[in-house]
Design a protein around this motif. Structure first.
Motif, short mmCIF file in Angstrom:
data_model
loop_
_atom_site.label_atom_id
_atom_site.label_comp_id
_atom_site.label_asym_id
_atom_site.label_seq_id
_atom_site.Cartn_x
_atom_site.Cartn_y
_atom_site.Cartn_z
N LEU A 278 -6.45 -11.40 45.27
CA LEU A 278 -7.29 -11.31 44.08
C LEU A 278 -6.97 -12.47 43.12
CD1 LEU A 278 -9.27 -9.74 42.20
CD2 LEU A 278 -7.30 -8.48 41.36
N ALA A 279 -5.66 -12.67 42.89
CA ALA A 279 -5.25 -13.76 41.98
C ALA A 279 -5.71 -15.10 42.54
CB ALA A 279 -3.73 -13.75 41.81
N TYR A 280 -5.60 -15.25 43.86
CA TYR A 280 -6.06 -16.50 44.48
C TYR A 280 -7.54 -16.73 44.20
CZ TYR A 280 -8.46 -19.13 48.06
OH TYR A 280 -9.31 -19.99 48.68
N LEU A 281 -8.34 -15.66 44.40
CA LEU A 281 -9.79 -15.83 44.22
C LEU A 281 -10.10 -16.23 42.78
CD1 LEU A 281 -11.14 -12.82 46.33
CD2 LEU A 281 -11.07 -15.24 46.94
N ILE A 282 -9.38 -15.65 41.83
CA ILE A 282 -9.62 -15.99 40.42
C ILE A 282 -9.24 -17.45 40.15
CG2 ILE A 282 -8.90 -15.52 38.03
CD1 ILE A 282 -8.49 -12.58 38.94
N ILE A 283 -8.03 -17.84 40.59
CA ILE A 283 -7.58 -19.21 40.35
C ILE A 283 -8.51 -20.20 41.06
CG2 ILE A 283 -5.69 -20.85 40.80
CD1 ILE A 283 -4.79 -19.00 38.69
N TYR A 284 -8.98 -19.82 42.24
CA TYR A 284 -9.90 -20.71 42.96
C TYR A 284 -11.18 -20.91 42.18
CZ TYR A 284 -12.92 -22.76 46.45
OH TYR A 284 -13.78 -23.60 47.08
N ARG A 285 -11.68 -19.81 41.56
CA ARG A 285 -12.91 -19.93 40.78
C ARG A 285 -12.72 -20.91 39.62
NH1 ARG A 285 -16.69 -19.15 43.89
NH2 ARG A 285 -18.02 -19.53 42.08
N ILE A 286 -11.49 -20.97 39.07
CA ILE A 286 -11.24 -21.86 37.94
C ILE A 286 -11.12 -23.31 38.40
CG2 ILE A 286 -9.68 -22.40 36.00
CD1 ILE A 286 -8.84 -19.48 35.97
N ARG B 191 -16.47 -28.49 54.16
CA ARG B 191 -17.14 -27.60 55.10
C ARG B 191 -16.19 -26.50 55.57
NH1 ARG B 191 -18.64 -29.55 60.49
NH2 ARG B 191 -19.17 -27.59 61.48
N PHE B 192 -15.04 -26.92 56.07
CA PHE B 192 -14.11 -25.91 56.59
C PHE B 192 -13.50 -25.08 55.45
CE2 PHE B 192 -14.66 -28.39 60.32
CZ PHE B 192 -14.44 -27.51 61.36
N GLY B 193 -13.28 -25.74 54.31
CA GLY B 193 -12.76 -25.01 53.15
C GLY B 193 -13.67 -23.88 52.76
N ARG B 194 -14.98 -24.16 52.80
CA ARG B 194 -15.94 -23.12 52.42
C ARG B 194 -15.90 -21.96 53.41
NH1 ARG B 194 -21.21 -25.71 51.01
NH2 ARG B 194 -19.98 -26.32 49.22
N ILE B 195 -15.85 -22.28 54.71
CA ILE B 195 -15.78 -21.21 55.73
C ILE B 195 -14.54 -20.35 55.49
CG2 ILE B 195 -15.54 -20.70 58.20
CD1 ILE B 195 -16.95 -23.41 58.73
N ALA B 196 -13.39 -21.04 55.28
CA ALA B 196 -12.13 -20.32 55.10
C ALA B 196 -12.20 -19.45 53.85
CB ALA B 196 -10.98 -21.31 54.98
N TYR B 197 -12.79 -20.01 52.79
CA TYR B 197 -12.91 -19.26 51.55
C TYR B 197 -13.71 -17.98 51.76
CZ TYR B 197 -14.63 -17.96 46.91
OH TYR B 197 -14.97 -17.26 45.79
N VAL C 249 -7.22 -26.61 48.82
CA VAL C 249 -5.89 -26.55 49.38
C VAL C 249 -5.07 -25.34 48.89
CG1 VAL C 249 -4.74 -27.99 47.68
CG2 VAL C 249 -3.96 -28.03 50.04
N ILE C 250 -5.42 -24.76 47.74
CA ILE C 250 -4.66 -23.58 47.28
C ILE C 250 -4.68 -22.51 48.35
CG2 ILE C 250 -4.35 -21.90 45.43
CD1 ILE C 250 -6.14 -23.54 43.68
N GLY C 251 -5.87 -22.34 48.97
CA GLY C 251 -6.02 -21.32 50.00
C GLY C 251 -5.12 -21.56 51.18
N ALA C 252 -4.92 -22.85 51.50
CA ALA C 252 -4.10 -23.18 52.65
C ALA C 252 -2.65 -22.74 52.45
CB ALA C 252 -4.15 -24.68 52.92
N PHE C 253 -2.28 -22.53 51.20
CA PHE C 253 -0.91 -22.05 50.95
C PHE C 253 -0.87 -20.56 50.65
CE2 PHE C 253 -0.12 -26.41 51.00
CZ PHE C 253 1.24 -26.61 51.11
N VAL C 254 -1.86 -20.08 49.87
CA VAL C 254 -1.81 -18.67 49.45
C VAL C 254 -2.18 -17.75 50.62
CG1 VAL C 254 -2.65 -16.96 47.83
CG2 VAL C 254 -2.33 -19.30 47.08
#
Lengths: 409, 542
Positions: free
Chosen positions: A93-101, A45-51, A106-111
């Motif tokens: 941008l790179a984060y969004l691409i890697i996230y889609r894959i 839930r929170f991951g989606r909001i953050a994303y 948790v990647i977002g929590a670091f990037v």
């Protein structure tokens, strides 16, 4: 004129959203074990909001790039402020691409925090839109710098995943060489934070210390005058052979060695000292507050993630970023150098450092094929690689003189 | 030379790790996962792993090692970084004409560290013999590494093995074994598996008992293609030392002047030079420039001539215009393989001195204008009415020599001194005077003629970098091949999936060179689709 104002607002909005997104990401990761929660549901839930906050922030930053490009008449990659902000854009941008894959919250929590730090760092430099000097008037400015930044942005995600791998896998119950070095890496990140904090605080306080040196230079009007160095931060170290003409909040404790030439060498040393000091202080405060290693504090947030997946993400990001970096920072750079100076390679410090980054990641890609280099060792390499990129961006631009030295702090 | 015979009957070349026919590990007991041979060349024999006796074998083996290559890369990397600590000699900001001056520069500017830096030769690092040796070693390693592996790889890729030995399948990171599902035939299963995998873009190789699906095989060639690109690049760099392939000259041309470009049959004329600055109205934002300006363009309008008599020694040059136009930063003038770059300027330099000759005894009557071109001083000027002016002596960069006689330091008119003689009344009256450092010194105490200094002619001198580099197309081509190679190798992955039946069991194995998770997803999809009762064993192969 309006375009530029709009672009400034959009960047501020993006910054704010990235900060919010980072906070929500941290909540998503640390709040998993709060009482009465289903950990998985909480994270989703929170991951989606953050994303989505990150996505909207990214859209705002895209708006910044577009409006500043229109308003300024050239791609926003012509000085240190624009470059760092653009690099930040590429990291997200790179984060969004890697996230889609990989769809890993948790990647977002670091990037995202990395993105916040980078953007905050860009704010430290003068943000005016300056017209292009003749050597920058080429379409290669758009092509070379944007591609290089994109490559570095993707490699930054490789760094973030590598760091996550280390935090996930380095055992924190005993003190080892790995835990110590991991603490060093985190302390260096805090130094960058400290530098940004100090610089933006003192820029507002107007507590300048001005030194006059026993050397002369031609001013903008063509007359000779004594060289001056203006510190925004309190002076710890004075330039060699100088006198204070405007007293700041503190008197310098010692003098820079005489070989530190140039009017700003001592000031940069001073800035670096302050960054290290504030970084160490921040680190100390956090250690005292939690009474734990920082690695141990962060570890629970990456608990339960397959380390092999993190390793894989780091490797993939680097293997995607490496060709892009090669194309942008070496090949396009060579073509432009050939066009502008008639030589594709001149061993200018910045060129050499781009080569060093490239050689380092080449070594990484070869080592990945050897047994025993998957996992911890390659995670360390992804961290070191990004440190070399930062040296190339920051130290080489600010400290070593050369064709790429931009004006700035 | 002994050949290795596998239990399946196939005879393998020396050095083979996995039987070329059935894939069974040869000569080794596989106890743990980590004992299984590396899959990179599918266990094919490599020269470097096979022959180790002769000196040439040792050299070959040394250069074919990836570890050694990485070692060389790391040494180059560290050396390059050290080379940026202090500026290289070519980037020293102040002119240093002799070697002792260079040494003194490093010592004076950087102290003890500078002395060491210079002493160890880091001031000219990138052209030093040992740095170049390292680059050549890296090139050698590139060639040998590639040759050592490309043939085994070719064999491994073009002979995809279908009926593999069980130990081969078990040795893969991705492996699963399970009983045949009830009520389904082998043919039916293989057909379904083939269909599913084909949809995912796999190429299917099959017999009635086994199936191998493969995709992205071309990606395995990526590393070799990028190595070829790098080798072409390095050849391009080496080609520049062939005479006639590379030239780097610098000419200063003042406005109106035509100069010969050294080592070429070409001449270049500087028609005019101008610097433009950004006006405030053009700037997108109000800037505080503290009285300074931002340049907008540095431009030389130039004409390039070809000397048709260049091959005739001693002949007068016969110039034919070949190109005409502006030379701007980032936009060099181009003619065949010759490029002219705008690269420097000396603005507002003295071009000519101007004086007004006056008759002091006749109410300061103006007699005419005297112009002394400082690059080509006129021998005699006729001002009319019987007055002539002769240039007696000219020192462009005046200095009083140690012997008490005037001399010049350079031949640039930085501090001109001119001695002239004025002949009036049809040569019946002569007076000499000297112009030096802004003043006029007359010969007589009560002269008839006087000089009034007028504004001198100021000219711009443009610095043109003339280059020719015929290796550049090859260097670009090498870079292009390199990019294709890395993209092939890193953006795509090679994947192989085997499905086989042994006794009453189904065996499934998968191999990829990167992106295990991608392969895992596809295998999971396959199991789900064909409803095979399999669970994949989790193995780490770090």
């Amino acid at each position: 004129m309006q375009y530029i104002q709009l672009s400034d607002w959009l960047l501020d909005i993006a910054f704010l959203l990235y900060v919010l997104s980072s906070i929500v990401f941290v909540v998503a990761m640390t709040g998993k074990n709060w009482a009465g929660r289903d950990p998985k549901q909480h994270e989703t839930r929170f991951g989606r909001i953050a994303y989505w906050l990150a996505v909207i922030g990214f859209i705002a930053q895209t708006g910044y790039v577009v409006t500043r490009w229109i308003g300024g008449g050239h791609s926003p990659t012509s000085n240190m402020f624009e470059f760092m902000a653009f690099l930040d854009f590429c990291i997200i941008l790179a984060y969004l691409i890697i996230y889609r894959i990989y769809k890993l919250t948790v990647i977002g929590a670091f990037v995202l925090p990395l993105g916040v730090i980078m953007l905050a760092y860009s704010y430290v430099f003068p943000a005016e839109v300056t017209p292009l000097i003749p050597s920058l008037q080429s379409y290669w400015l758009h092509i070379h710098v944007t591609t290089a930044a994109l490559g570095e942005g993707i490699l930054a995600v490789g760094f973030a995943a590598g760091l996550m791998y280390l935090i996930r896998t380095v055992p924190q119950n005993v003190s080892t060489r790995s835990t110590k070095w991991l603490e060093v890496v985190l302390a260096v990140v805090l130094m960058l934070v400290g530098f940004i904090g100090m610089e933006s605080t003192f820029a507002r306080l107007d507590q300048k210390t001005v030194f006059e040196m026993n050397k002369e230079t031609k001013n903008a009007m063509g007359q000779m005058e004594k060289l001056q160095a203006e510190y925004t931060m309190p002076a710890i170290v004075a330039p060699a052979d100088s006198t204070i003409i405007k007293q700041g909040p503190m008197s310098p404790l010692f003098t820079a060695p005489s070989w530190m030439e140039g009017k700003d060498a001592a000031r940069k040393l001073n800035t670096m000292l302050w960054s290290v000091i504030t970084g160490v202080v921040l680190y100390g405060v956090l250690r005292l507050l939690f009474r734990k290693r920082l690695g141990a504090i962060i570890q629970p947030s990456v608990d339960g993630i397959d380390p092999e997946l993190l390793d894989e993400i780091s490797y993939r990001a680097i293997s995607i970023g490496y060709p892009v970096f090669t194309l942008g920072a070496l090949i396009f750079a060579m073509i432009w150098a050939q066009e502008a100076w008639g030589r594709f390679w001149g061993w200018d410090p910045k060129e050499v450092w781009a080569l060093i980054v490239w050689l380092f990641y080449s070594a990484y890609l070869h080592l990945r094929l050897s047994r025993g280099w998957i996992g911890a060792k390659s995670a360390w390499m992804s961290v070191i690689g990004f440190v070399i990129i930062l040296i190339t961006l920051v130290v080489v631009n600010l400290v070593i003189a050369g064709l790429h030295s931009y004006a700035g702090v | 030379m002994d050949q290795r015979k596998c239990e399946c009957g196939h005879t393998n070349p020396v050095g083979t790790l996995l039987c070329e026919s059935c894939g069974k590990p040869l000569d080794i007991e596989v106890v743990e996962q980590s004992d299984f041979p590396d899959m990179r060349y599918e266990g094919m024999a490599r020269r470097s792993q096979t022959y180790t006796k002769k000196v040439i074998d040792r050299v070959w083996n040394w250069f074919s090692s990836v570890k050694i290559a990485i070692g060389i890369i790391i040494v180059i990397l560290i050396a390059s970084a050290v080379g940026t600590i202090f500026p290289q000699q070519q980037y020293i900001p102040v002119p240093v004409p002799t070697e002792p001056d260079v040494a003194r520069f490093y010592t004076d500017t950087y102290g003890q560290l500078g002395t060491i830096y210079y002493g160890l030769g880091f001031h000219n690092l990138y052209s030093s013999w040992w740095f170049v040796t390292l680059l050549v070693m890296l090139g050698t390693s590139l060639v040998i590494c590639s040759l050592d592996r490309v043939i085994p790889l070719y064999k491994a890729l073009t002979k995809p093995r279908l009926n593999q030995h069980k130990s081969f399948l078990k040795g893969q990171k991705l492996f699963a074994e399970g009983p045949m599902p009830e009520g389904s035939s082998q043919e039916e299963l293989l057909r379904m598996a083939a269909e599913t995998l084909r949809k995912k873009g796999y190429r299917i190789f099959s017999t009635d008992r086994a199936l191998m699906a493969e995709k992205g095989r071309f990606s395995r060639w990526g590393p070799y293609i990028n190595h070829i690109g790098l080798i072409l690049f390095l050849i391009g760099v080496l080609m520049r030392s062939i005479p006639g392939f590379f030239m780097d000259e610098y000419v200063w041309v003042r406005e109106g002047q035509t100069v010969a470009i050294p080592d070429t049959p070409y001449y270049v004329k500087n028609v005019s030079y101008h610097t433009e600055y950004w006006s405030e109205s053009e700037m997108p934002e109000q800037l505080d420039l503290k009285g300074g300006v931002i340049p907008k363009s540095f431009q030389t309008d130039a004409i390039l001539y070809l000397n048709k008599n260049a091959d005739l020694p001693g002949a007068k040059p016969e110039l034919v215009e070949v190109k005409n136009g502006p030379i701007v930063v980032n936009h060099p003038m181009e003619h065949e393989s010759l490029y002219l770059y705008q690269s420097g300027v000396q603005e507002m330099q003295l071009g000519a001195l101007n004086f007004n000759l006056v008759d002091l005894k006749n109410g300061n009557k103006e007699l005419g204008l005297i112009k002394i071109d400082l690059y080509n001083p006129p021998k005699e000027q006729d001002l009319g009415n019987g007055v002539k002016v002769r240039t007696l002596d000219y020192f462009p960069d005046f200095i009083m020599g140690k012997d008490g006689k005037p001399a010049t330091q350079t031949n640039l008119p930085k501090n001109p001194m001119v001695a002239i003689e004025i002949m009036g009344e049809n040569g019946n009256l002569t007076e000499k005077m000297v112009y030096v450092e802004g003043t006029i010194i007359t010969q007589k105490t009560d002269p008839r003629y006087g000089l009034v200094i007028r504004k001198p002619d100021l000219i711009d001198i443009t610095g043109l970098n003339v280059r020719m580099d015929k290796a550049v197309p090859l260097i670009y081509f090498g870079s292009f091949i390199f990019m294709i190679g890395v993209a092939m190798g890193l953006f795509w992955q090679h994947r192989r999936i085997w499905v086989q039946f042994q006794e009453d069991n189904v065996l499934l194995a998968g191999h990829t060179n990167k992106n295990w998770f991608g392969l895992r997803r596809e295998v999971d999809g396959l199991i789900e689709h064909t409803k095979l009762p399999l669970t994949i064993e989790e193995k780490t192969k770090a």
